[in-house]
Every structure is written in C-alpha cells, then in structure tokens.
Design an enzyme around this catalytic site. Structure first.
Site, PDB file in Angstrom:
ATOM      1  N   THR A 181       1.708   3.206  -2.585  1.00  0.00           N
ATOM      2  CA  THR A 181       1.552   4.128  -3.721  1.00  0.00           C
ATOM      3  C   THR A 181       0.844   5.421  -3.335  1.00  0.00           C
ATOM      4  OG1 THR A 181      -0.477   2.984  -4.410  1.00  0.00           O
ATOM      5  CG2 THR A 181       1.584   2.303  -5.456  1.00  0.00           C
ATOM      6  N   SER A 182       0.330   5.499  -2.111  1.00  0.00           N
ATOM      7  CA  SER A 182      -0.339   6.725  -1.668  1.00  0.00           C
ATOM      8  C   SER A 182      -0.385   6.779  -0.149  1.00  0.00           C
ATOM      9  CB  SER A 182      -1.774   6.787  -2.235  1.00  0.00           C
ATOM     10  OG  SER A 182      -2.555   5.720  -1.719  1.00  0.00           O
ATOM     11  N   GLY A 183      -0.744   7.938   0.373  1.00  0.00           N
ATOM     12  CA  GLY A 183      -1.004   8.100   1.795  1.00  0.00           C
ATOM     13  C   GLY A 183       0.157   7.750   2.707  1.00  0.00           C
ATOM     14  N   ILE A 184      -0.185   7.099   3.816  1.00  0.00           N
ATOM     15  CA  ILE A 184       0.802   6.743   4.834  1.00  0.00           C
ATOM     16  C   ILE A 184       1.886   5.841   4.267  1.00  0.00           C
ATOM     17  CG2 ILE A 184       1.118   5.492   7.011  1.00  0.00           C
ATOM     18  CD1 ILE A 184      -1.718   6.366   7.774  1.00  0.00           C
ATOM     19  N   SER A 192      -5.897  -0.155  13.697  1.00  0.00           N
ATOM     20  CA  SER A 192      -6.629   1.084  13.956  1.00  0.00           C
ATOM     21  C   SER A 192      -7.278   0.992  15.324  1.00  0.00           C
ATOM     22  CB  SER A 192      -7.709   1.313  12.892  1.00  0.00           C
ATOM     23  OG  SER A 192      -8.574   2.372  13.270  1.00  0.00           O
ATOM     24  N   ASN A 197       0.986  -2.523   5.337  1.00  0.00           N
ATOM     25  CA  ASN A 197       0.349  -1.218   5.447  1.00  0.00           C
ATOM     26  C   ASN A 197      -0.962  -1.095   4.667  1.00  0.00           C
ATOM     27  OD1 ASN A 197       0.586   1.989   5.708  1.00  0.00           O
ATOM     28  ND2 ASN A 197       0.285   1.505   3.539  1.00  0.00           N
ATOM     29  N   GLY A 234       0.805  -1.216   0.000  1.00  0.00           N
ATOM     30  CA  GLY A 234       0.000   0.000   0.000  1.00  0.00           C
ATOM     31  C   GLY A 234       0.834   1.260   0.000  1.00  0.00           C
ATOM     32  N   LEU A 250      -3.555  -7.858  -3.163  1.00  0.00           N
ATOM     33  CA  LEU A 250      -3.609  -8.474  -1.843  1.00  0.00           C
ATOM     34  C   LEU A 250      -4.908  -9.219  -1.572  1.00  0.00           C
ATOM     35  CD1 LEU A 250      -1.822  -5.744   0.247  1.00  0.00           C
ATOM     36  CD2 LEU A 250      -1.228  -8.175   0.262  1.00  0.00           C
ATOM     37  N   TYR A 268     -24.127  -6.899   5.790  1.00  0.00           N
ATOM     38  CA  TYR A 268     -22.847  -6.205   5.653  1.00  0.00           C
ATOM     39  C   TYR A 268     -22.921  -4.771   6.159  1.00  0.00           C
ATOM     40  CZ  TYR A 268     -18.601  -4.267   3.608  1.00  0.00           C
ATOM     41  OH  TYR A 268     -17.388  -3.652   3.427  1.00  0.00           O
TER      42      TYR A 268
END
Length: 359
Positions: free
Chosen positions: A74-77, A206, A151, A72, A125, A228
């Site tokens: 490629t962006s963000g954290i 989280s 991540n 993960g 994933l 859901y």
C-alpha cells in the site's frame, strides 16, 4: 535540532556500513560503483529503476500468465513493485491491513492500467490467525500462484507485542511471512508443476542484518526481549528473513521443486523527512544523504529483477542487492543456524495456532 541530526544519521549509518563492510582493497572501487550506479554482471546497478528492469526483462514467461502476492504493497517499495508488475500484465493480489489505502492504490493503478487485475484482501501480518485466514481465503479463489513477495516490514522504537504476545517487529517482519510462505508453498509447487513455470519467492531483507552478532541472536529473546532496542529488533528480523530463504531453498531443492526463494536488500530508500531546521550541518548531511539514498523506484528494482528476470531462473537461496547476487553475513549463511531457526519457528507457530479458538 538534535532530533533531526539523529534521524539523518539513522539513515546514513546503514549506507556507510554497507560500504565499510567491504575489504580495504575493494572499498574505493565499490564506493564509486555504487555512487555512479555502474552496472554489475546482471546489467543493472544501484541507479537502475524497477521500470527499467521490468521493461528490459524478456520475462521467462508471458507475464499475463502470472499471479503474484505482494505484502506491504500500500506504500513505498511495495506499492512501486505492485505498480510495475501490474504494468507488465501480472495479476496482483494485495493483502493489506489498511483496506482503505489498498483501495486508493488500486484506483490509482487502474487509472494508468484500466485492464489491470488487482485483488484486495485483508491481513494483519503480526497475527498468526489473520495470516491463516488470508491464506484460506486466497486458496478458496482457486487462483494459481507464481510469485510471492514478502515485502511488508515495520520498525518500532518502542517495545510492543502482537496479539500472540510476540514482539511486534519480529512478529510482523518474520513470523507472519514465515507462516504465509508455509501455507502457500504447496499452491506454488502445484502451480509450477501444472504450468511448467518456475515459482519465485522473494524475502525483503536489509544490509542491516550484518549488524547482528551470533551471541545476541536468541529465539526466545527475540520473542520477548528483556532489553528492547528498535534497531537491533529490526536487524534481527531481517537476518531471520535471509535464514528463512536459505533453509526453505535447501528444502525445496531436496524435493526437486520448481520453486525458488531468495532474499533481497532493496537499498536505503529516501524518506519524507521534513527539514524543520536549517543550517550548515543539517544541509551538509542532507546533501550527503541525497548521494547515498535510493528513490522508491530504485528501491523496488531488485524485487522486480528477482521476480521477473530470466537471469534469475533457477537461482535459489541467494542474497541480492542492486539487482545482482551479493554476499550476506557469515551468520546469515550458517546452515545450522537456519535449520534451528526454522525448527523453532515451526514449533512456536504450531503451539500458538493449536491453542487458538477456531473462528
């Protein structure tokens, strides 16, 4: 306008929950500590950035000798974590579903650090076969592996299923990372034994994991929920990430392996919500949010701390927030639940991979 309010509340509620989950006697103290960014025992707090952590860490080893895999990224954290680790000299492997975005990230990092070592590879994933294929490709490179940062994560409002017929959030956030860790664990143990450098695995979790009640944490229901709810599915996957870290830490300790695994809460990070509506209530909510939410670089700080800090050496099976050891829910700390989840997960993955046609 209601949509904007709900989006803001979705951001604010987890922050409020993190504060309200504390006992009354420590509520004011911890609230002020968080808002002011007061440092904890590690010397860092909620306002610490990934760069500050990395720059201040006298890494437990020369980072130029380290190889890290970050999902993960490629962006963000994840992207910030990759950028900071590369800046410290770590060789970074980025498995990505969107290779175009991965190439763009790599080009951006290379502009800042022309000598950076970045390896890109494809992965989905949510697909067990794809995770298995990526691991085979990485192991074929003959590279060492010191750090694995699990991540990547998704949040889906609607019920979707992976190619393995598993609910998409659970498949991506938990099952994919479980298999990734299992297939790469021996390489990490081998690397640690050969180099004397402790291996480190980090699972992104989280604070929302605390929302999950014991009677609703049912493996079969998480695979194929009858009713859901996106928030519940996300919270369950993040609880599973902590339980995974707890159980693997127990197994590694039993083997006297020089590899640790921990879970981290990055904080609630600012998003790019556009203010389509203006008004007193909307502006007030955004003002409150701005005091509680973290920037991306603040969100990446805990991952970088657990990955690089000598203070984290030897610590395993713990839950970190704001670069300090923290408390997770009683359910997340239940050893029997962790063992049962790992047994069920391993059995499921074995069955699914056994029935797949070899590519």
């Amino acid at each position: 306008m209601c949509t904007i309010y709900f989006l803001l509340l979705a951001i604010l509620l987890p922050c409020c929950f993190e504060i309200l989950s504390l006992s009354c006697c420590t509520l004011m103290k911890e609230t002020l500590r968080y808002l002011a960014g007061i440092a904890g025992p590690s010397g860092y707090g909620s306002k610490s950035t990934a760069e500050q952590v990395a720059d201040n860490c006298s890494c437990w080893v020369d980072p130029h000798h380290l190889t890290a895999i970050i999902t993960g990224a490629t962006s963000g954290i994840g992207a910030e974590t990759a950028r900071v680790l590369v800046r410290r000299g770590v060789r970074v492997v980025i498995p990505a579903r969107d290779l175009k975005k991965a190439v763009e990230l790599k080009e951006g990092i290379l502009k800042e650090n022309p000598n950076a070592e970045i390896i890109l590879s494809e992965i989905d994933l949510s697909s067990l076969a794809s995770v298995k294929r990526f691991c085979a490709e990485f192991l074929a490179l003959g590279q060492p592996l010191n750090i694995l940062i699990n991540n990547a994560g998704i949040f889906s409002q609607n019920l979707e299923f992976s190619e393995d017929k598993i609910e998409m959030t659970f498949a991506t956030n938990y099952l994919g990372h479980y298999l990734l860790t299992e297939l790469l664990l021996e390489k990490m143990i081998e690397t640690a034994e050969q180099t004397g450098i402790q291996g480190r695995i980090i699972n992104l979790s989280s604070v929302i994991h605390s929302w999950v009640k014991r009677d609703s944490f049912c493996f079969s229901q998480m695979l194929n929920p009858k009713k859901y709810n996106g928030t519940r599915a996300y919270a369950q996957s993040k609880l599973a990430n902590i339980l995974h870290a707890k159980e693997i830490a127990r197994q590694l300790k039993a083997k006297n392996s020089k590899v640790t695994i921990n879970a981290v809460h990055p904080g609630i990070v600012k998003t790019g919500i556009i203010r389509a509506h203006k008004g007193f209530i909307t502006d007030s909510l955004f003002f409150i949010a701005s005091k509680l939410l973290k920037s991306t670089t603040q969100g990446a700080s805990t991952s970088c701390y657990v990955a690089l800090s000598p203070q984290a050496e030897g610590i395993s099976g713990q839950y970190f927030a704001d670069c300090n050891e923290s408390n997770c829910s009683a359910l997340a700390s239940d050893e029997s639940v962790a063992q049962r989840l790992c047994r069920q997960t391993r059995a499921l993955i074995h069955r699914r991979l056994q029935h797949q046609t070899p590519s």
